[in-house]
Design a protein around this motif. Structure first.
Motif, short mmCIF file in Angstrom:
data_model
loop_
_atom_site.label_atom_id
_atom_site.label_comp_id
_atom_site.label_asym_id
_atom_site.label_seq_id
_atom_site.Cartn_x
_atom_site.Cartn_y
_atom_site.Cartn_z
N GLU A 25 8.26 -7.51 14.52
CA GLU A 25 9.61 -7.61 15.06
C GLU A 25 10.63 -6.92 14.17
O GLU A 25 11.61 -6.35 14.65
N LEU A 26 10.42 -6.96 12.85
CA LEU A 26 11.32 -6.25 11.95
C LEU A 26 11.23 -4.73 12.16
O LEU A 26 12.24 -4.04 12.17
N LEU A 27 10.01 -4.25 12.31
CA LEU A 27 9.83 -2.81 12.53
C LEU A 27 10.51 -2.38 13.82
O LEU A 27 11.15 -1.32 13.88
N ASP A 28 10.40 -3.20 14.85
CA ASP A 28 11.08 -2.90 16.10
C ASP A 28 12.59 -2.89 15.91
O ASP A 28 13.30 -2.03 16.44
N LEU A 29 13.09 -3.86 15.14
CA LEU A 29 14.53 -3.99 14.92
C LEU A 29 15.10 -2.73 14.26
O LEU A 29 16.19 -2.27 14.62
N PHE A 30 14.36 -2.19 13.30
CA PHE A 30 14.83 -1.02 12.57
C PHE A 30 14.27 0.30 13.11
O PHE A 30 14.46 1.35 12.50
N SER A 31 13.56 0.22 14.24
CA SER A 31 12.97 1.42 14.86
C SER A 31 12.08 2.18 13.89
O SER A 31 12.13 3.41 13.79
N ILE A 32 11.25 1.44 13.16
CA ILE A 32 10.32 2.03 12.21
C ILE A 32 8.95 2.12 12.88
O ILE A 32 8.48 1.13 13.46
N PRO A 33 8.27 3.26 12.81
CA PRO A 33 6.94 3.39 13.42
C PRO A 33 5.97 2.34 12.88
O PRO A 33 5.99 2.03 11.69
N LYS A 34 5.12 1.84 13.75
CA LYS A 34 4.17 0.79 13.36
C LYS A 34 2.89 1.41 12.82
O LYS A 34 1.85 1.42 13.47
N ASP A 35 2.98 1.89 11.62
CA ASP A 35 1.83 2.49 10.95
C ASP A 35 0.91 1.39 10.43
O ASP A 35 1.36 0.44 9.79
N ASP A 36 -0.38 1.51 10.71
CA ASP A 36 -1.33 0.47 10.26
C ASP A 36 -1.27 0.26 8.76
O ASP A 36 -1.44 -0.86 8.26
N SER A 37 -1.04 1.34 8.00
CA SER A 37 -1.02 1.21 6.54
C SER A 37 0.14 0.34 6.07
O SER A 37 0.06 -0.31 5.03
N PHE A 38 1.22 0.31 6.86
CA PHE A 38 2.36 -0.53 6.51
C PHE A 38 1.94 -2.01 6.54
O PHE A 38 2.23 -2.77 5.62
N PHE A 39 1.25 -2.39 7.61
CA PHE A 39 0.79 -3.77 7.73
C PHE A 39 -0.21 -4.11 6.63
O PHE A 39 -0.17 -5.18 6.03
N GLU A 40 -1.13 -3.20 6.38
CA GLU A 40 -2.15 -3.44 5.36
C GLU A 40 -1.52 -3.66 3.99
O GLU A 40 -1.90 -4.57 3.25
N CYS A 41 -0.56 -2.82 3.65
CA CYS A 41 0.10 -2.94 2.35
C CYS A 41 0.88 -4.25 2.24
O CYS A 41 0.79 -4.96 1.25
N ALA A 42 1.65 -4.57 3.30
CA ALA A 42 2.47 -5.77 3.28
C ALA A 42 1.63 -7.04 3.21
O ALA A 42 1.94 -7.97 2.47
N LEU A 43 0.54 -7.07 3.97
CA LEU A 43 -0.31 -8.26 3.98
C LEU A 43 -1.09 -8.40 2.68
O LEU A 43 -1.40 -9.51 2.24
N MET A 44 -1.39 -7.28 2.04
CA MET A 44 -2.12 -7.32 0.77
C MET A 44 -1.23 -7.81 -0.36
O MET A 44 -1.69 -8.42 -1.32
N ASN A 45 0.09 -7.59 -0.23
CA ASN A 45 1.03 -7.94 -1.30
C ASN A 45 2.03 -8.99 -0.84
O ASN A 45 3.20 -8.97 -1.22
N ASN A 46 1.57 -9.93 -0.03
CA ASN A 46 2.54 -10.84 0.59
C ASN A 46 2.85 -12.09 -0.23
O ASN A 46 3.76 -12.83 0.11
N LYS A 47 2.13 -12.34 -1.31
CA LYS A 47 2.34 -13.58 -2.05
C LYS A 47 3.58 -13.53 -2.92
O LYS A 47 4.34 -14.48 -3.02
N GLY A 48 3.81 -12.39 -3.61
CA GLY A 48 4.98 -12.29 -4.47
C GLY A 48 4.84 -13.13 -5.72
O GLY A 48 3.83 -13.79 -5.95
N GLU B 120 -0.42 -17.14 4.73
CA GLU B 120 -0.29 -15.68 4.72
C GLU B 120 0.97 -15.26 5.50
O GLU B 120 1.50 -16.01 6.30
N LEU B 121 1.41 -14.04 5.24
CA LEU B 121 2.56 -13.50 5.96
C LEU B 121 2.21 -13.35 7.44
O LEU B 121 1.15 -12.84 7.79
N ASN B 122 3.09 -13.82 8.31
CA ASN B 122 2.88 -13.72 9.74
C ASN B 122 3.08 -12.26 10.18
O ASN B 122 4.20 -11.73 10.08
N PRO B 123 2.05 -11.58 10.66
CA PRO B 123 2.20 -10.17 11.05
C PRO B 123 3.19 -9.95 12.19
O PRO B 123 3.76 -8.87 12.31
#
Length: 209
Positions: free
Chosen positions: A137-160, A129-132
């Protein structure tokens, strides 16, 4: 948040919507992919993949018409061809990171570029699975708020849909333990270069089970 690349790969464009972003300075994209690093980039995410695995994947790409998912026909596998190309690629792998990070006699990009370094093998967990922590660290790098929905979406669609899968009986599955491959890559220097980079830059932590 979209990513682009310098290649405008039409095969990837249906999935990566900004793949062919041709706006000035890629201003529709948060990051731009390239395999040919230049010190004129002011900030860069550098992803280092173990040379043996990186070269194994690229060999499949080059020998299947540059397919992202293609696999060489097992009946046409040629070890001499693999040894020759992989040795040349090993030298290129080492030279690429020497240009970026420098050597004892060359500063590389020095202070011209701000680096964020990740190791490719760290980006996934042991279960695939994608390492959360990578996302964090990417969100911190780009100063993007750490919204829980962002993690949920990314982890749900991490296979590609661009993973290359080798059949279990494919000759290439033996590469990781092939003595001649290791001997040649050791002589070419990329295995030692990887060990040096692995000791120089921190690895991502892995989530606990």
């Amino acid at each position: 948040y979209h990513t682009s690349s310098v290649y405008c790969d039409k095969f990837l464009q249906p999935v990566f919507k900004a793949e062919c972003d041709d706006s000035f300075n890629w201003d529709k994209s948060i990051a731009v992919k390239t395999h040919m690093f230049s010190c004129w980039w002011k900030r860069a995410i550098v992803i280092i993949r173990h040379p043996l695995r990186a070269i194994m994947g690229d060999y499949q790409r080059l020998r299947t018409g540059r397919s992202h998912t293609g696999v060489v026909d097992p009946q046409q596998w040629n070890w001499d061809d693999w040894y020759g190309l992989s040795t040349r690629q090993c030298l290129r792998w080492t030279a690429q990171f020497q240009r970026i990070f420098g050597t004892a006699t060359s500063p590389g990009c020095g202070n011209a570029t701000e680096f964020k370094v990740f190791f490719y093998e760290d980006l996934k967990t042991a279960s695939g699975e994608l390492n959360p922590y990578f996302l964090e660290e990417l969100l911190d790098l780009f100063s993007i708020p750490k919204d829980d929905s962002f993690f949920e979406c990314a982890l749900m669609n991490n296979k590609g849909s661009f993973a290359r899968k080798l059949p279990s009986n494919h000759p290439a599955t033996k590469i990781l333990n092939d003595t001649e491959t290791h001997r040649r890559m050791t002589e070419a220097g990329c295995l030692q270069a990887y060990d040096y980079l692995s000791s120089k830059f921190p690895h991502l932590k892995q989530p606990q089970d």
